[in-house]
Structures are given as structure tokens and as C-alpha cells.
Design an enzyme around this catalytic site. Structure first.
Site, mmCIF file in Angstrom:
data_model
loop_
_atom_site.group_PDB
_atom_site.id
_atom_site.type_symbol
_atom_site.label_atom_id
_atom_site.label_comp_id
_atom_site.label_asym_id
_atom_site.label_seq_id
_atom_site.Cartn_x
_atom_site.Cartn_y
_atom_site.Cartn_z
ATOM 1 N N HIS A 209 0.834 -1.220 0.000
ATOM 2 C CA HIS A 209 0.000 0.000 0.000
ATOM 3 C C HIS A 209 0.864 1.263 0.000
ATOM 4 O O HIS A 209 0.448 2.305 0.494
ATOM 5 C CB HIS A 209 -0.946 0.035 1.202
ATOM 6 C CG HIS A 209 -1.749 -1.210 1.390
ATOM 7 N ND1 HIS A 209 -3.013 -1.379 0.880
ATOM 8 C CD2 HIS A 209 -1.434 -2.381 2.007
ATOM 9 C CE1 HIS A 209 -3.464 -2.590 1.194
ATOM 10 N NE2 HIS A 209 -2.503 -3.223 1.865
ATOM 11 N N SER B 107 14.986 21.931 -16.042
ATOM 12 C CA SER B 107 13.765 22.700 -16.287
ATOM 13 C C SER B 107 14.154 24.006 -16.953
ATOM 14 O O SER B 107 15.223 24.557 -16.688
ATOM 15 C CB SER B 107 13.076 22.973 -14.956
ATOM 16 O OG SER B 107 12.313 24.158 -15.022
ATOM 17 N N LYS C 30 16.272 22.199 -10.899
ATOM 18 C CA LYS C 30 15.595 20.937 -11.186
ATOM 19 C C LYS C 30 16.445 19.901 -11.917
ATOM 20 O O LYS C 30 17.267 20.237 -12.767
ATOM 21 C CB LYS C 30 14.354 21.198 -12.041
ATOM 22 C CG LYS C 30 13.263 21.938 -11.309
ATOM 23 C CD LYS C 30 12.420 21.016 -10.470
ATOM 24 C CE LYS C 30 11.411 20.327 -11.348
ATOM 25 N NZ LYS C 30 10.576 19.430 -10.606
ATOM 26 N N GLU D 141 9.834 8.644 -16.762
ATOM 27 C CA GLU D 141 8.453 9.101 -16.981
ATOM 28 C C GLU D 141 7.971 8.765 -18.394
ATOM 29 O O GLU D 141 6.823 8.375 -18.596
ATOM 30 C CB GLU D 141 8.353 10.611 -16.761
ATOM 31 C CG GLU D 141 8.522 11.010 -15.304
ATOM 32 C CD GLU D 141 8.622 12.521 -15.157
ATOM 33 O OE1 GLU D 141 7.652 13.133 -14.710
ATOM 34 O OE2 GLU D 141 9.672 13.088 -15.517
#
Ligand code: ARG
Length: 460
Positions: A160, A281, A287, A294
Site C-alpha cells: 500500500h 527545467s 531541477k 516518466e
């Protein structure tokens, strides 16, 4: 009466509409199959000569012409025309230009585009099965090598997405190795099941010419010819299977990618991805983003779409060939390319990813990871029924939370107040927890070493 210039134009008195030509054409994407189309045609020509249907001279001319076309396409000098409709007719027309229609026009004897496209596409899919399975093995090797270095790296195992029990990083990574082992087997078994040649099935009913389908099958690296010509020109199971196999593969790569995205966040800090495989970024200078993971996660959507797309194209199609099946190729090309590219980059990215053992260990100190161990101890050493032990340890956890501590930081004094059978705290150590889970397939080093051995034997 104007003569229609198409290869199939004999019965037509008018030229095809430009709209039809553009709508009908598959040359824009089936040109990807040119190598297989040429191989198929060479095998077919050799067979026709062997059977006395072509002379050796005709066969040699055809093969020479086809090889010239292959180099023209390789070098980029071949002109692909929408009016040729598909790669099969583009190559055949060019062949007749090179060697003349009298001989060029004999290549299509005892063959139809229906078995031609089927044999081209099968060759493509069979070789994609093998290429992808080789790349999967590389990935399994990388995961297993990383695992070997991290038998003693402790991390929380989750259920979980909550801390559950301590495991080794090696164990967690080996879970992926075994998923990819099943993927590997799926691609190989699809290869074995579908490695049969449809060439010589002709349009749908076979041919009156005295052909040798066994010869062309073996010449093209298939195990044997397919068994029923009507099935052979209608069947796209081999394409559906690779789409399904790639979908399951991507389900797996999406899961490891998701974990890499999570683990590289500052909340986790379990991994640091190499700059080589991270992006920045355009606005936030600090970043460092895990775009590769992804994108692999994201491509899964398109890959599933390709599977559902072709299943839907094939649904309810009457036998035998229908033009609908021309819609089989783009999705397969797309999924195969995504699989190959994603496997290569995931493998390289993993090799350069740094696993931060100290952050993983720190994470283990939260979430009362060894609560189950304490319950197991009361059961096995003190004869407490499991349900009761579960309750007692639940109370210990509540006490620890009240005191702002992790269960593993509790003193023996406090714990034995809850149950006098609790007589040591060694059982609460992470290391002890991991090493006592030595059941077959468990996280103890002895069990994980067995898993590594099984996998390495499989890899050969
Ligand atoms: N371009 C076609 C396809 O991809 C080739 C087969 C055409 N056969 C036919 N009978 N029109 O399916």
C-alpha cells in the site's frame, strides 16, 4: 479506351482517383518491410526455378534485379510513389523497369499480395521477437549485477506504499529480474508458436502450380509452412501476440520506472540518477527531472492502445483477406520501436543510477518495520497464538507512537511492561528481520543468492 497503368489494372478503364490512391496506399509505412519483401521474393524465385516454373536464367535476372532494388532503397535513391500503393507493388514495378516486364512479370507466379504481405510481416515480427528478447536479457543481467552489490543494502519493503518489512535492495531488484524472465519467455514462446511461413498460400485457396512451400519456409528461416492457406492469409495472431507481449513488458517497465521516479524524489532520496539520463527545467534552475523513466511509463498508454486497436480491427473479420488488415502494421512498428528504444535506455540508465544505501537505511527506521518479527518471535519462542501476538505488538506500536519512537528504538523495559514474554530486542533489528526470512524465495541473503543463481543459470 485509356489503359489503367496499375499492376492490377487490366479490367479497369479509368484511372484511379488521387483521393483513392492516397487513402488506399500503405507505402508510407510498409516500406519498412522492404528487406523482408525482397528476401521473400528471392526465396520465391529460387523455388520457382527449382520446380521448373522459371528458368535459371530468369531466376538469376530476377534475383539480380531485386538485389539492385535493395541497394537503391538502402542508399535512399529509390523513389517511393503513392501510385504504387504498397511496398510489394513498388518493388515489383521497379523490377520490371530494371529487367523488363517479360521476366519481371513472372515473379508473381503462384503468389498473391495476400500471402506476400503475410510472409513479410511475419518475418518482421519474428525477428522483432528475437531482438526484443535479447534486449530483455541484457536488462535482466544489469538488474542482477546491481543486486549482487546490494545484498546488504537494507530498504523498506512496501505494501500500500506504506512501510511494511525490511528487505534488501538486491531482493527488490531481483523481483524485477523475474518479471523480465517471464517476458523473455513470452517472446520466445510466441516466436516458436508462430514461426511458420504463409508464403505459397496465394490469394486464399492455394495454387495449381507445382510449388514447394517447405523450401521457401526453410529458405526464410521458418520452421515449416503454415497448414491452411485460408487461415494463413487471414491470421494476424502473431502480430497480436507481440503487441500483447510488449504490453505486459511495458506494464513491468512502467512499474520500475514509477519506482525510479518516486525514489529519485527528495521525499525518498533512494536513488540519484546520472546527469546523463536526467533533464533540467527551462525555468527552475535547481531541477533535475527523471524524464526517461516518466516517458517509459507514459509510452505504456500508446502500447496498450496499439494492442486494443488491432484486436478491434481483427474482430468479426470474415475470412479470408480483407483490406482492414492493412491497419495491422503501424501499431506494431510503433510498439516494437518503443520496446527496443525503452529497453536500451532503461538498461543504460540503471547502470549509471546511484543507489543511496544510507537514505534507504534511514527510511527503515520509520514505520515499525520489524513489528511482524516481534509477533513471530512470540509465536515461535513463547507459544503465543498468532492473533494474540498480533494484538500485543499492536499495543507496542501504539506505545511507540505515543512516545514518538520507532518500535525498534523502544527499550526492553517498556516493551516487557506490555507483555512479559518480550525478553529481548534483538528481534527488532532490521538485519535480524532480513536474515531470518530465509524461506525459499525470501529476502535473506541465502535465499536471494539462490535467486541470483537461478537467474544467472537462465541467462547462461
Ligand atoms: N498493402 C496490403 C496490406 O498491407 C497488401 C495486401 C493487399 N492485398 C489485396 N488483396 N489488396 O494488407
Amino acid at each position: 479506351m485509356t489503359e489503367n497503368k496499375k499492376l492490377w489494372g487490366g479490367r479497369f478503364t479509368q484511372e484511379a482517383s488521387k483521393l483513392l490512391e492516397e487513402f488506399n496506399a500503405s507505402i508510407g509505412f510498409d516500406k519498412n518491410l522492404y528487406k523482408f519483401d525482397i528476401k521473400g521474393s528471392i526465396a520465391h524465385a529460387k523455388m520457382l526455378a527449382k520446380q521448373g516454373i522459371l528458368s535459371n536464367y530468369e531466376k538469376d535476372q530476377i534475383c539480380k534485379g531485386l538485389e539492385q532494388i535493395s541497394s537503391e532503397i538502402d542508399s535512399g535513391s529509390f523513389e517511393f510513389k503513392i501510385s504504387d500503393e504498397d511496398i510489394h507493388m513498388a518493388i515489383e514495378s521497379r523490377l520490371s523497369e530494371i529487367i523488363g516486364k517479360d521476366i519481371g512479370g513472372k515473379l508473381h507466379t503462384a503468389r498473391s499480395r495476400n500471402d506476400q504481405v503475410a510472409v513479410d510481416f511475419r518475418q518482421y515480427v519474428m525477428s522483432a521477437n528475437l531482438e526484443i528478447s535479447t534486449l530483455i536479457k541484457e536488462l535482466m543481467k544489469t538488474l542482477t549485477n546491481i543486486a549482487k552489490d546490494h545484498l546488504n543494502t537494507l530498504m523498506p519493503g512496501f505494501t500500500h506504499l506504506q512501510h511494511a518489512q525490511p528487505v534488501s535492495l538486491a531482493y527488490h531488484l531481483m523481483a524485477y529480474s523475474f518479471m523480465f524472465m517471464r517476458d523473455y519467455e513470452r517472446f520466445i514462446s510466441s516466436f516458436e508458436r508462430n514461426n511458420f511461413s504463409p508464403l505459397g498460400s496465394a490469394a486464399l485457396a492455394g495454387t495449381p502450380h507445382n510449388i514447394d512451400r517447405e523450401f521457401t519456409a526453410l529458405e526464410l528461416g521458418f520452421k515449416a509452412p503454415t497448414f491452411n492457406a485460408m487461415d494463413s492469409v487471414s491470421d494476424r495472431d502473431f502480430a497480436l501476440e507481440i503487441l500483447f507481449n510488449i504490453s505486459v513488458l511495458f506494464m513491468h517497465t512502467s512499474r520500475i520506472s514509477e519506482e525510479l521516479v518516486l525514489w529519485s524524489s527528495s521525499e525518498f532520496g533512494f536513488v540519484t540518477m546520472s546527469d546523463k539520463f536526467s533533464t533540467g527545467s527551462s525555468i527552475m534552475p535547481q531541477k533535475k527531472n527523471p524524464d526517461v523513466a516518466e516517458l517509459i511509463r507514459g509510452k505504456t498508454g500508446r502500447v496498450y492502445g496499439n494492442l486494443v486497436g488491432l484486436l478491434t480491427v481483427m474482430k468479426s473479420l470474415p475470412l479470408a483477406y480483407n483490406k482492414d488488415t492493412q491497419e495491422d502494421k503501424e501499431g506494431v512498428f510503433d510498439s516494437v520501436n518503443s520496446a527496443k528504444n525503452s529497453l536500451v535506455i532503461l538498461n543504460e540508465m540503471l547502470k549509471t543510477t546511484k543507489f543511496n544505501s544510507s537514505n534507504m537505511l534511514k527510511a527503515c527506521q520509520k514505520g515499525h518495520l520489524t513489528a511482524t518479527d516481534l509477533a513471530d518471535y512470540l509465536v515461535s519462542k513463547k507459544g503465543t497464538p498468532f492473533r494474540k501476538a498480533h494484538h500485543i505488538v499492536g499495543e507496542c506500536v501504539a506505545k511507540a507512537e505515543e512516545m514518538g519512537l520507532d518500535l525498534s528504538q523502544m527499550s526492553l523495559d517498556e516493551l516487557s511492561k506490555i507483555d512479559k514474554n518480550i525478553d529481548n530486542t534483538k528481534v527488532l533489528s532490521l538485519e535480524n528481520s532480513k536474515e531470518t526470512r530465509n524461506s525459499y524465495g525470501g529476502t535473506a541473503n541465502s535465499s536471494v543468492l539462490k535467486q541470483i543463481e537461478i537467474l544467472e543459470e537462465f541467462l547462461g
